[in-house]
Structures are given as structure tokens and as C-alpha cells.
Design a protein around this motif. Sequence first.
Motif, PDB file in Angstrom:
ATOM      1  N   LEU A 106     -31.959 -11.489 -25.764  1.00 29.91           N
ATOM      2  CA  LEU A 106     -31.921 -11.114 -24.361  1.00 29.91           C
ATOM      3  C   LEU A 106     -30.798 -10.118 -24.129  1.00 29.91           C
ATOM      4  CD1 LEU A 106     -32.364 -14.590 -22.615  1.00 29.91           C
ATOM      5  CD2 LEU A 106     -34.114 -13.050 -23.543  1.00 29.91           C
ATOM      6  N   SER A 107     -31.047  -9.194 -23.221  1.00 33.33           N
ATOM      7  CA  SER A 107     -30.033  -8.216 -22.834  1.00 33.33           C
ATOM      8  C   SER A 107     -29.796  -8.307 -21.337  1.00 33.33           C
ATOM      9  CB  SER A 107     -30.489  -6.795 -23.185  1.00 33.33           C
ATOM     10  OG  SER A 107     -30.697  -6.643 -24.567  1.00 33.33           O
ATOM     11  N   CYS A 108     -28.576  -8.038 -20.945  1.00 35.71           N
ATOM     12  CA  CYS A 108     -28.208  -8.014 -19.524  1.00 35.71           C
ATOM     13  C   CYS A 108     -27.420  -6.729 -19.289  1.00 35.71           C
ATOM     14  CB  CYS A 108     -27.376  -9.232 -19.171  1.00 35.71           C
ATOM     15  SG  CYS A 108     -26.692  -9.200 -17.491  1.00 35.71           S
ATOM     16  N   SER A 109     -28.035  -5.802 -18.589  1.00 37.97           N
ATOM     17  CA  SER A 109     -27.390  -4.544 -18.274  1.00 37.97           C
ATOM     18  C   SER A 109     -26.714  -4.664 -16.915  1.00 37.97           C
ATOM     19  CB  SER A 109     -28.427  -3.423 -18.254  1.00 37.97           C
ATOM     20  OG  SER A 109     -27.845  -2.207 -17.886  1.00 37.97           O
ATOM     21  N   ALA A 110     -25.432  -4.344 -16.860  1.00 42.04           N
ATOM     22  CA  ALA A 110     -24.650  -4.539 -15.640  1.00 42.04           C
ATOM     23  C   ALA A 110     -24.198  -3.208 -15.058  1.00 42.04           C
ATOM     24  CB  ALA A 110     -23.435  -5.400 -15.932  1.00 42.04           C
TER      25      ALA A 110
ATOM     26  N   PHE B 103     -16.649  -2.615 -16.435  1.00 41.52           N
ATOM     27  CA  PHE B 103     -17.368  -3.703 -17.107  1.00 41.52           C
ATOM     28  C   PHE B 103     -16.416  -4.618 -17.856  1.00 41.52           C
ATOM     29  CE2 PHE B 103     -21.153  -5.478 -18.980  1.00 41.52           C
ATOM     30  CZ  PHE B 103     -20.780  -5.845 -20.265  1.00 41.52           C
ATOM     31  N   SER B 104     -15.400  -4.058 -18.487  1.00 44.06           N
ATOM     32  CA  SER B 104     -14.503  -4.850 -19.335  1.00 44.06           C
ATOM     33  C   SER B 104     -13.679  -5.860 -18.545  1.00 44.06           C
ATOM     34  CB  SER B 104     -13.570  -3.926 -20.124  1.00 44.06           C
ATOM     35  OG  SER B 104     -12.822  -3.110 -19.242  1.00 44.06           O
ATOM     36  N   ASN B 105     -13.657  -5.755 -17.220  1.00 36.10           N
ATOM     37  CA  ASN B 105     -12.915  -6.699 -16.385  1.00 36.10           C
ATOM     38  C   ASN B 105     -13.733  -7.924 -15.983  1.00 36.10           C
ATOM     39  OD1 ASN B 105     -10.713  -5.036 -16.449  1.00 36.10           O
ATOM     40  ND2 ASN B 105     -10.963  -4.246 -14.374  1.00 36.10           N
ATOM     41  N   TYR B 106     -15.000  -7.951 -16.383  1.00 33.12           N
ATOM     42  CA  TYR B 106     -15.901  -9.005 -15.932  1.00 33.12           C
ATOM     43  C   TYR B 106     -16.153 -10.040 -17.026  1.00 33.12           C
ATOM     44  CZ  TYR B 106     -17.133  -6.584 -11.630  1.00 33.12           C
ATOM     45  OH  TYR B 106     -17.092  -6.020 -10.392  1.00 33.12           O
TER      46      TYR B 106
ATOM     47  N   ALA C 144     -19.041  -0.572 -24.206  1.00 30.20           N
ATOM     48  CA  ALA C 144     -19.410   0.845 -24.107  1.00 30.20           C
ATOM     49  C   ALA C 144     -20.771   1.029 -23.455  1.00 30.20           C
ATOM     50  CB  ALA C 144     -19.400   1.485 -25.490  1.00 30.20           C
ATOM     51  N   LYS C 145     -21.612   0.006 -23.553  1.00 24.47           N
ATOM     52  CA  LYS C 145     -22.971   0.097 -23.006  1.00 24.47           C
ATOM     53  C   LYS C 145     -23.149  -0.746 -21.747  1.00 24.47           C
ATOM     54  CE  LYS C 145     -25.246   1.037 -27.434  1.00 24.47           C
ATOM     55  NZ  LYS C 145     -26.285   0.589 -28.396  1.00 24.47           N
ATOM     56  N   ASN C 146     -22.070  -1.378 -21.280  1.00 25.77           N
ATOM     57  CA  ASN C 146     -22.166  -2.245 -20.095  1.00 25.77           C
ATOM     58  C   ASN C 146     -23.264  -3.291 -20.250  1.00 25.77           C
ATOM     59  OD1 ASN C 146     -20.194  -0.572 -19.051  1.00 25.77           O
ATOM     60  ND2 ASN C 146     -21.117  -0.443 -17.029  1.00 25.77           N
ATOM     61  N   THR C 147     -23.340  -3.887 -21.413  1.00 28.41           N
ATOM     62  CA  THR C 147     -24.437  -4.809 -21.709  1.00 28.41           C
ATOM     63  C   THR C 147     -23.908  -6.077 -22.381  1.00 28.41           C
ATOM     64  OG1 THR C 147     -25.978  -2.969 -21.952  1.00 28.41           O
ATOM     65  CG2 THR C 147     -26.651  -5.070 -22.888  1.00 28.41           C
ATOM     66  N   VAL C 148     -24.495  -7.189 -21.981  1.00 28.39           N
ATOM     67  CA  VAL C 148     -24.231  -8.487 -22.602  1.00 28.39           C
ATOM     68  C   VAL C 148     -25.522  -8.946 -23.266  1.00 28.39           C
ATOM     69  CG1 VAL C 148     -23.578 -10.890 -22.184  1.00 28.39           C
ATOM     70  CG2 VAL C 148     -22.499  -9.058 -20.879  1.00 28.39           C
ATOM     71  N   TYR C 149     -25.390  -9.585 -24.406  1.00 31.99           N
ATOM     72  CA  TYR C 149     -26.557 -10.025 -25.168  1.00 31.99           C
ATOM     73  C   TYR C 149     -26.524 -11.538 -25.373  1.00 31.99           C
ATOM     74  CZ  TYR C 149     -26.576  -5.063 -26.386  1.00 31.99           C
ATOM     75  OH  TYR C 149     -26.586  -3.690 -26.330  1.00 31.99           O
ATOM     76  N   LEU C 150     -27.721 -12.088 -25.577  1.00 33.30           N
ATOM     77  CA  LEU C 150     -27.844 -13.469 -26.010  1.00 33.30           C
ATOM     78  C   LEU C 150     -28.857 -13.485 -27.147  1.00 33.30           C
ATOM     79  CD1 LEU C 150     -26.919 -16.404 -25.467  1.00 33.30           C
ATOM     80  CD2 LEU C 150     -29.043 -16.690 -24.162  1.00 33.30           C
ATOM     81  N   GLN C 151     -28.349 -13.621 -28.366  1.00 33.39           N
ATOM     82  CA  GLN C 151     -29.218 -13.726 -29.535  1.00 33.39           C
ATOM     83  C   GLN C 151     -29.603 -15.190 -29.688  1.00 33.39           C
ATOM     84  OE1 GLN C 151     -30.444 -11.315 -31.733  1.00 33.39           O
ATOM     85  NE2 GLN C 151     -31.621 -13.034 -32.542  1.00 33.39           N
ATOM     86  N   MET C 152     -30.896 -15.453 -29.671  1.00 32.58           N
ATOM     87  CA  MET C 152     -31.403 -16.826 -29.739  1.00 32.58           C
ATOM     88  C   MET C 152     -32.213 -16.996 -31.010  1.00 32.58           C
ATOM     89  SD  MET C 152     -32.524 -17.337 -25.754  1.00 32.58           S
ATOM     90  CE  MET C 152     -33.910 -16.217 -25.896  1.00 32.58           C
ATOM     91  N   ASN C 153     -31.730 -17.826 -31.905  1.00 32.25           N
ATOM     92  CA  ASN C 153     -32.403 -18.120 -33.168  1.00 32.25           C
ATOM     93  C   ASN C 153     -32.854 -19.572 -33.207  1.00 32.25           C
ATOM     94  OD1 ASN C 153     -31.750 -15.480 -34.044  1.00 32.25           O
ATOM     95  ND2 ASN C 153     -29.800 -16.171 -34.906  1.00 32.25           N
ATOM     96  N   SER C 154     -33.745 -19.858 -34.131  1.00 28.37           N
ATOM     97  CA  SER C 154     -34.246 -21.246 -34.304  1.00 28.37           C
ATOM     98  C   SER C 154     -34.682 -21.838 -32.967  1.00 28.37           C
ATOM     99  CB  SER C 154     -33.165 -22.119 -34.940  1.00 28.37           C
ATOM    100  OG  SER C 154     -32.751 -21.601 -36.187  1.00 28.37           O
ATOM    101  N   LEU C 155     -35.462 -21.076 -32.244  1.00 24.75           N
ATOM    102  CA  LEU C 155     -35.873 -21.506 -30.910  1.00 24.75           C
ATOM    103  C   LEU C 155     -36.746 -22.746 -30.960  1.00 24.75           C
ATOM    104  CD1 LEU C 155     -36.420 -17.996 -29.363  1.00 24.75           C
ATOM    105  CD2 LEU C 155     -34.985 -19.786 -28.375  1.00 24.75           C
ATOM    106  N   LYS C 156     -36.594 -23.573 -29.927  1.00 24.16           N
ATOM    107  CA  LYS C 156     -37.330 -24.823 -29.806  1.00 24.16           C
ATOM    108  C   LYS C 156     -38.125 -24.809 -28.506  1.00 24.16           C
ATOM    109  CE  LYS C 156     -33.408 -27.275 -31.930  1.00 24.16           C
ATOM    110  NZ  LYS C 156     -32.416 -28.359 -31.740  1.00 24.16           N
TER     111      LYS C 156
END
Length: 124
Positions: free
Chosen positions: A20-24, A29-32, A75-87
Amino acid sequence: QVQLIESGGGLVQAGGSLRLSCSASVRTFSNYGFGWFRQAPGKEREFVAAIGWNDVNTYYADSVKGRFTISRDNAKNTVYLQMNSLKPEDTAVHYCAANNRLGLWVHAYEYDYWGQGTQVTVSS
């Protein structure tokens, strides 16, 4: 005004992965601080992961620890959530949240801004 836009959700089989990506749209950005939450039908919104000022400063719910990884690219104003072994129990709408105070915030009321959510469905 802060806008958060999530992407990357979808349908995946159990054991699979999604990122998942979250573009802000924020001025500094670095203050959040950021978090990911999820809400399944008929259930309350629950904390998934949080990130402070860098990828070392993170915190996870026990249910996803060791399977999910939260990270940020300032640098991209983006937060990620890498989800593995999903259930199948990971099936939910996943939300990105932000506040303008760096830290590891685990309660929904601690966040000021929210995205619209992205659906993650894991089939058995």
C-alpha cells in the motif's frame, strides 16, 4: 490543507503480498508522523502500524508484527505498508493517517488527517 491518497489495495490469495502507498500533500512531509489503520465490516477501526521520523522509528500491532513493514520516502512524500504472508483476517479497508507531530501514535484520535481508504481482500 492536508490530503492523503492511498493506493495499492486489491484481491490476493492467502500467503500473498501487497504494498500500500499513501501519498501526502503536505508542506513539510518530514515533520509528520504517519500511521496505518484498518476496519473490517462490523468491527471497529484498529491500529496496524506507525512510523516516526525514519524507517527505524516504527511500531506494529501484534497481529501484523513480522509480516508487515511500514516505511517512508521523504523525497516522494509517500508512506508505504508492505504486507507479506497475508491472511483472510487481514481483509479490511486500510486507512492512512497523519499528524504534524513526529512520534509513534497508536490511537485513531491522535491523528488529524485521514485518507479515503483502500480495500484489501485476502481469499482463503
